[in-house]
Design an enzyme around this catalytic site. Structure first.
Site, PDB file in Angstrom:
ATOM      1  N   ARG A  17      29.702  -9.364 -20.037  1.00  0.00           N
ATOM      2  CA  ARG A  17      29.846 -10.658 -21.068  1.00  0.00           C
ATOM      3  C   ARG A  17      28.937 -10.613 -22.336  1.00  0.00           C
ATOM      4  O   ARG A  17      28.019 -10.687 -22.326  1.00  0.00           O
ATOM      5  CB  ARG A  17      29.492 -11.993 -20.009  1.00  0.00           C
ATOM      6  CG  ARG A  17      29.832 -13.278 -20.513  1.00  0.00           C
ATOM      7  CD  ARG A  17      28.799 -14.333 -20.085  1.00  0.00           C
ATOM      8  NE  ARG A  17      27.630 -14.590 -20.680  1.00  0.00           N
ATOM      9  CZ  ARG A  17      26.471 -14.800 -20.099  1.00  0.00           C
ATOM     10  NH1 ARG A  17      26.513 -15.185 -18.732  1.00  0.00           N
ATOM     11  NH2 ARG A  17      25.392 -14.825 -20.808  1.00  0.00           N
ATOM     12  N   TYR A  67      17.296 -14.581 -22.111  1.00  0.00           N
ATOM     13  CA  TYR A  67      17.277 -14.217 -20.662  1.00  0.00           C
ATOM     14  C   TYR A  67      17.731 -12.712 -20.686  1.00  0.00           C
ATOM     15  O   TYR A  67      17.864 -12.136 -19.627  1.00  0.00           O
ATOM     16  CB  TYR A  67      17.716 -15.036 -19.851  1.00  0.00           C
ATOM     17  CG  TYR A  67      19.392 -15.508 -20.054  1.00  0.00           C
ATOM     18  CD1 TYR A  67      20.619 -14.638 -19.567  1.00  0.00           C
ATOM     19  CD2 TYR A  67      19.651 -16.590 -20.388  1.00  0.00           C
ATOM     20  CE1 TYR A  67      21.593 -15.077 -19.708  1.00  0.00           C
ATOM     21  CE2 TYR A  67      21.129 -17.050 -20.558  1.00  0.00           C
ATOM     22  CZ  TYR A  67      21.997 -16.071 -20.244  1.00  0.00           C
ATOM     23  OH  TYR A  67      23.147 -16.557 -20.413  1.00  0.00           O
ATOM     24  N   HIS A 118      26.919 -17.390 -22.039  1.00  0.00           N
ATOM     25  CA  HIS A 118      27.849 -18.126 -20.787  1.00  0.00           C
ATOM     26  C   HIS A 118      29.122 -18.941 -21.459  1.00  0.00           C
ATOM     27  O   HIS A 118      30.069 -18.961 -21.236  1.00  0.00           O
ATOM     28  CB  HIS A 118      27.021 -18.844 -19.788  1.00  0.00           C
ATOM     29  CG  HIS A 118      27.692 -19.403 -18.906  1.00  0.00           C
ATOM     30  ND1 HIS A 118      28.534 -18.563 -17.841  1.00  0.00           N
ATOM     31  CD2 HIS A 118      27.906 -20.876 -18.614  1.00  0.00           C
ATOM     32  CE1 HIS A 118      29.139 -19.840 -17.022  1.00  0.00           C
ATOM     33  NE2 HIS A 118      28.642 -20.958 -17.598  1.00  0.00           N
TER      34      HIS A 118
END
Ligand SMILES: Cc1ncc(C[n+]2csc(CCOP(=O)(O)OP(=O)(O)O)c2C)c(N)n1
Ligand SMILES: [Mg+2]
Length: 363
Positions: free
Chosen positions: A257, A270, A261
Site C-alpha cells: 500500500r 508508523y 490507509h
C-alpha cells in the site's frame, strides 16, 4: 521422536516479469500487443482516478478516500480475467476493479462523498456493493457461489479482500464452506502488508497467506502482485479451474500500500520511509511499461496519449459527479429502516421542517 509425514504440501510462487520488466521465457505465454496495451491503459486509468480522488478530497470536494496506488496490477490483472457474467464481491479499496468492471467513475466519486446512491450499482455489471465491514462479504460471496452451483449456473465468484481480512472469522468460515462444497470461487487476497497501522507480521505467524488454503483442502498460490502478467495468468487459470468444476483457489497477491490507509490516516507515523521508497521503485505500471518498451509497443507518445485520455475520462466523470442533484435529505432516515419508527419519523419531520424554515431545503 521421529514422525511419519501424512502429507506434504507446497505453496507455489508466480512471477513472470522480473523487477526490470524482463519476462521469464519458461513462463511467459505471449499475449497480443493489443491485450497488453489494454492492461497498461486500464492501470493508467485507475492511477489517474486515484490521483484525482486525492486532490478532490484535499479540496473538500470528496469525503474520506482509500487510495489504490501500488495495487493496480493486482486489481486490474485479476479483474480482467473474469467473464462479464461472473460475480465480483469487492471490499472497499477496489476502485481499479470497479473501473474495469464498468462501474461509472461518477458513482465511485459519489460513494466516497458519502452519497449512498453511489453504491446503488447497475446490476448488469455483476458487481456487489462496496463492503466496509472487513471480510463480512466473504460468506455472502461463498453463499452466492453455492447458489450458482446448485442452479448449475456456470458462473465464477471473485472475492476481493486484504491481508487484514484473513484474521477475521468470516474469512475462515467462507474458506471452509468453499472447500467443503467445492465451490466455483476465486479468493483474491491483496496482501499490501498493512491493515491500517498493523503490519503483516502482526497479522499472522504464517510465512504466506496462500498456505491458509491448504488447511481448507484447496490450492493456494502466492503471486507477485506488482507483476500484472503473473496476476492475470494466475487469475485466468483459477477462474478456468473453478468454471470447469475444479473448486476454489486462494490467490495471495504480494504487493504494497503506497498511500495512507485512507485520507484520514498518516502512515508516516508508523512505517519507514526507506521501505516505502523501495516499494515505490517496484511500481507495477512502470514494470509493464519497461516490458512494453523492450517489445517495441510502448513509445513516449503512446504513453502521453494514454495518460491524456485517462485524464479526459476522469475529468468528465468529476463533472458528472459534481452536477448530480443533492440527495433527498430524508434519505438519512429512510435508509435506516424500511418503515420508520415513530421517534425517527418525529425526528425526520422536525429536521425537514428546520430545512424548510431555513429556506434552501438542503442539508
Ligand atoms: C469489522 C471491521 N473491523 C474494523 C474495521 C476498521 N478497518 C477498516 S479497514 C481495516 C483494515 C483492513 O486491512 P486489510 O484487510 O489488509 O485491507 P486494506 O485496508 O489493506 O486494503 C480496518 C481494521 C472495519 N471496517 N470493519
Ligand atoms: Mg492490507
Amino acid at each position: 521422536m521421529p514422525k511419519e509425514p501424512i502429507e506434504k504440501f507446497s505453496v507455489p510462487w508466480l512471477q513472470i516479469l522480473n523487477e526490470e520488466g524482463r519476462p521469464d521465457p519458461a513462463l511467459y505465454q505471449p499475449l497480443e500487443p493489443k491485450e497488453i496495451q489494454f492492461l497498461y491503459e486500464a492501470m493508467t486509468l485507475s492511477r489517474v482516478f486515484d490521483e484525482k480522488a486525492l486532490i478532490l478530497q484535499r479540496e473538500g470536494r470528496l469525503g474520506t478516500y482509500a487510495p489504490v496506488r501500488g495495487q493496480e496490477a493486482t486489481q486490474i490483472g485479476s479483474a480482467l480475467a473474469f467473464g462479464p457474467t461472473d460475480w465480483i464481491f469487492p471490499a472497499f479499496r477496489e476502485m481499479g476493479v470497479a473501473i474495469v468492471r464498468g462501474i461509472p467513475m461518477r458513482m465511485l466519486f459519489q460513494y466516497w462523498s458519502g452519497d449512498e446512491r453511489g453504491n446503488d450499482l447497475p446490476t448488469n455489471r455483476h458487481y456487489f456493493p462496496i463492503a466496509i465491514p472487513v471480510a463480512t462479504h466473504i460468506p455472502h460471496a461463498v453463499g452466492a457461489a453455492w447458489a450458482a452451483k446448485y442452479r448449475k449456473d456456470p458462473i465464477v465468484v471473485g472475492i476481493y479482500f486484504g491481508d487484514g481480512a484473513t484474521s477475521k472469522g468470516d474469512f475462515h468460515e467462507g474458506m471452509n464452506m468453499a472447500g467443503v462444497f467445492h465451490l466455483p470461487v476465486v479468493l483474491i487476497c491483496q496482501n499490501n502488508q498493512w491493515a491500517i497501522s498493523v503490519p503483516i507480521r502482526r497479522q499472522t505467524a504464517a510465512q504466506t497467506l496462500a498456505q491458509k488454503a491448504l488447511a481448507y483442502g484447496f490450492e493456494g498460490i502466492r503471486v507477485d502482485g506488482n507483476d500484472i502478467l503473473a496476476v492475470y495468468r494466475a487469475a485466468k487459470d483459477a477462474i478456468e479451474k473453478a468454471r470447469s468444476g475444479g473448486g476454489p483457489t486462494l490467490i495471495e497477491c504480494l504487493t504494497y500500500r503506497i498511500g495512507d490507509h485512507t485520507t484520514a490516516d498518516d502512515a508516516s507515523r508508523y512505517r519507514k520511509e526507506e521501505t516505502l521508497r523501495a516499494w515505490i521503485a517496484k511500481d507495477p505500471i512502470e514494470r509493464l511499461r519497461k516490458f512494453m518498451e523492450a517489445q517495441k509497443f510502448w513509445t513516449p507518445e503512446y504513453g502521453e496519449r494514454v495518460r491524456a485520455e485517462a485524464e479526459r475520462r476522469v475529468e468528465e466523470s468529476v463533472k458528472e459527479y459534481e452536477s448530480q442533484p443533492a440527495p433527498d435529505p430524508s434519505d438519512i432516515f429512510r435508509y435506516t429502516y424500511y418503515d420508520l419508527t415513530p421517534p425517527l419519523r418525529e425526528q425526520m419531520d422536525g429536521f425537514l421542517n428546520y430545512l424548510k424554515d431555513r429556506g434552501d431545503g438542503k442539508v
